[in-house]
Write an enzyme that holds these catalytic residues in place. Structure first.
Site, PDB file in Angstrom:
ATOM      1  CB  CYS A  57       2.736  -2.850   6.684  1.00 39.35           C
ATOM      2  SG  CYS A  57       1.100  -3.637   6.282  1.00 39.35           S
TER       3      CYS A  57
ATOM      4  CG  HIS B 160       3.565   2.731  -2.457  1.00 46.76           C
ATOM      5  ND1 HIS B 160       2.541   1.698  -2.368  1.00 46.76           N
ATOM      6  CD2 HIS B 160       4.224   2.976  -1.292  1.00 46.76           C
ATOM      7  CE1 HIS B 160       2.560   1.505  -0.931  1.00 46.76           C
ATOM      8  NE2 HIS B 160       3.610   2.043  -0.300  1.00 46.76           N
TER       9      HIS B 160
ATOM     10  CD  GLU C 204      -0.147  -4.836   0.595  1.00 48.13           C
ATOM     11  OE1 GLU C 204       1.135  -4.589   1.151  1.00 48.13           O
ATOM     12  OE2 GLU C 204      -1.151  -4.829   0.918  1.00 48.13           O
TER      13      GLU C 204
ATOM     14  CB  CYS D 164      -2.031  -1.293   0.456  1.00 48.42           C
ATOM     15  SG  CYS D 164      -0.098  -0.855   0.876  1.00 48.42           S
TER      16      CYS D 164
ATOM     17  N   GLY E 275      -0.062   2.358   0.610  1.00 42.26           N
ATOM     18  CA  GLY E 275      -0.743   2.503  -0.510  1.00 42.26           C
ATOM     19  C   GLY E 275      -1.738   3.719  -0.665  1.00 42.26           C
TER      20      GLY E 275
END
Length: 361
Positions: free
Chosen positions: A149, A240, A295, A304, A307
Site C-alpha cells: 500500500c 491495478h 480499492e 491510493c 494506484g
C-alpha cells in the site's frame, strides 16, 4: 468482552487539524488531551457508550508519545492512527514478533467506522526479512491482506521514525508482499518512496486480458455490464486496472462517476483472477492528472499511492502524459515520477498522525 480505549489527540483549535502530540511546530498551540473509557464496545456485539474519565486543556508537551508507545500492558494493543491524504491506517508496533498481534477478523472490527477505531486497514511494523530493516504487513478493512500500500508505506515510515526516535532526513529498507520498498523521510516531513519497477506482463499483473503490446495490456477493451472501457493493466506489486474512459468517449470527468456502482464490477471482474484495484483518470495536461480509486478489499478511498503510480505508468504507455506528474486524489496530491534511467517509480507525499489509542483484545 467490553473494550476500553484510551485516546490522546493534539487538536489545533484554529485549524482543526490533528498533529503529532509534542511536535515542535505546535508547541505553542492549545491542545485537547483526554482519556475516555469506551465501555460496552464489544467486538462480538458492539454497543457504544462514552464516559470521560478525565479531560484537560494543556500544551502538547504534556503528552509523552514515547512513554505511550513503550507501554506493554498484557492484553492491550497500543496503536497510532495515521493518514496519507485521508487514506487512514491503524499502525501497530509488532517488532517483537513475526506474527501479527491482531487477527484479520479483529482488524475488520477495529476498522469499522461506527463500532471500532475506523480505518482503511491495520499495518504492522515487524522485524526485517531477508536483510531488510523492517517488514510491513497489512490487513484491509475487509480482512484481506494486500501485497503493498503506497499511502500505507509512507505512514509506516513516519511510524518507524517515531518508534526509533529518528529525526531529519532518514531512509530504511522495508520488506513487503510486493518485495523491497525504500521510503525516505524528507526534511519537510513528506515521504519519498522508491516503489520499484512496474510489472506490465499480463500474466504477472495478473489479468486474463490478452496482451496487445509486447506482453502488456495497454488501452485494451474491457466489457463491464455491456459498456466497453479502455483499460491498461499495471502491477505495483498489487494489481491495478487503469481507465481513462469508455471506448470512443472523450476525456473522462471523474467527479461525475458513480464509483460505488461501477467500482465493484471492475474489482470482481472475471478478467482479474486476484481481483483488482481500479483507477478512473481525468487528464488535465501532460503533467497533471486527476483520479478516483476503487480499492480491492477497501472500496472507495480518498487516496491510493500504488494506484497513483499505476496511473502515471498507464498514462505514459497510452501517450497521455510525461513521466513526471502531479496526481490529484480526493484526499490531496501526490508527486509521481517514472524514471527512464532505472525504470523505478518514485512517489512523494505526506503522512500525518491522527491520534494515539489503546484497545484490549
Amino acid at each position: 468482552m467490553a473494550i476500553a480505549a484510551t485516546i490522546s489527540l493534539s487538536l489545533a483549535l484554529q485549524t482543526r487539524r490533528f498533529s503529532v502530540a509534542g511536535a515542535a511546530p505546535f508547541r505553542s498551540t492549545p491542545s485537547l488531551h483526554f482519556d475516555c473509557l469506551l465501555s460496552n464496545l464489544s467486538l462480538k456485539n458492539p454497543s457504544f457508550r462514552v464516559s470521560a474519565s478525565s479531560m484537560s486543556i494543556g500544551t502538547p508537551d504534556k503528552i509523552s508519545t514515547t512513554s505511550f508507545l513503550d507501554r506493554r500492558e498484557s492484553g492491550f494493543v497500543h496503536f497510532v492512527k495515521y493518514h496519507g491524504l485521508g487514506n487512514d491506517f491503524i499502525l501497530v508496533d509488532n517488532r517483537d514478533s513475526t506474527e501479527p498481534r491482531i487477527t484479520p477478523e479483529q482488524a475488520v472490527k477495529l476498522c469499522d467506522r461506527n463500532f471500532g477505531v475506523g480505518a482503511d486497514g491495520v499495518i504492522f511494523a515487524m522485524p526485517g526479512t531477508n536483510g531488510t530493516d523492517y517488514t510491513m504487513r497489512i490487513f484491509n478493512s475487509d480482512g484481506s491482506e494486500p501485497e503493498m500500500c503506497g499511502n500505507g508505506v509512507r505512514c509506516f515510515a513516519r511510524f518507524i521514525a517515531e518508534l526509533e526516535n529518528l529525526h531529519g532526513k532518514q531512509s530504511f529498507t522495508v520488506y513487503t508482499g510486493a518485495g523491497l520498498i525504500v521510503p525516505e523521510i524528507q526534511d519537510d516531513g513528506k515521504v519519498k518512496v522508491d516503489m520499484g519497477e512496474p510489472i506490465l506482463k499480463a500474466s504477472d499483473v495478473p489479468t486474463k486480458l490478452r496482451a496487445n503490446k509486447d506482453q502488456s495490456v495497454v488501452k485494451s477493451d474491457l466489457n463491464v455490464d455491456g459498456v466497453i472501457w479502455n483499460v491498461t493493466c499495471v502491477s505495483m506489486g498489487n494489481p491495478h486496472c487503469v481507465t481513462f474512459g469508455t471506448k470512443g468517449s472523450q476525456n473522462l470527468t471523474v467527479d461525475e462517476l458513480n464509483l460505488a456502482a461501477v467500482g465493484p464490477k471492475f474489482e470482481h471482474h472475471e478478467m482479474f483472477p486476484a481481483r483488482t484495484n481500479t483507477e478512473f483518470v481525468e487528464v488535465f495536461s501532460s503533467s497533471h492528472l486527476k483520479m478516483r480509486v476503487w480499492e480491492r478489499g477497501a472500496g472507495a478511498t480518498l487516496a491510493c499511492g500504488t494506484g497513483a503510480c499505476a496511473v502515471v505508468v498507464a498514462a505514459v504507455l497510452e501517450g497521455r502524459a510525461g513521466r513526471s506528474c502531479t496526481v490529484d486524489l480526493p484526499g490531496g496530491t501526490l508527486e509521481i515520477e517514472w524514471r527512464e534511467e532505472d525504470n523505478h517509480v518514485y512517489m512523494t507525499g505526506p503522512a500525518e498522525v491522527v491520534f494515539y489509542g489503546s484497545v484490549p483484545l
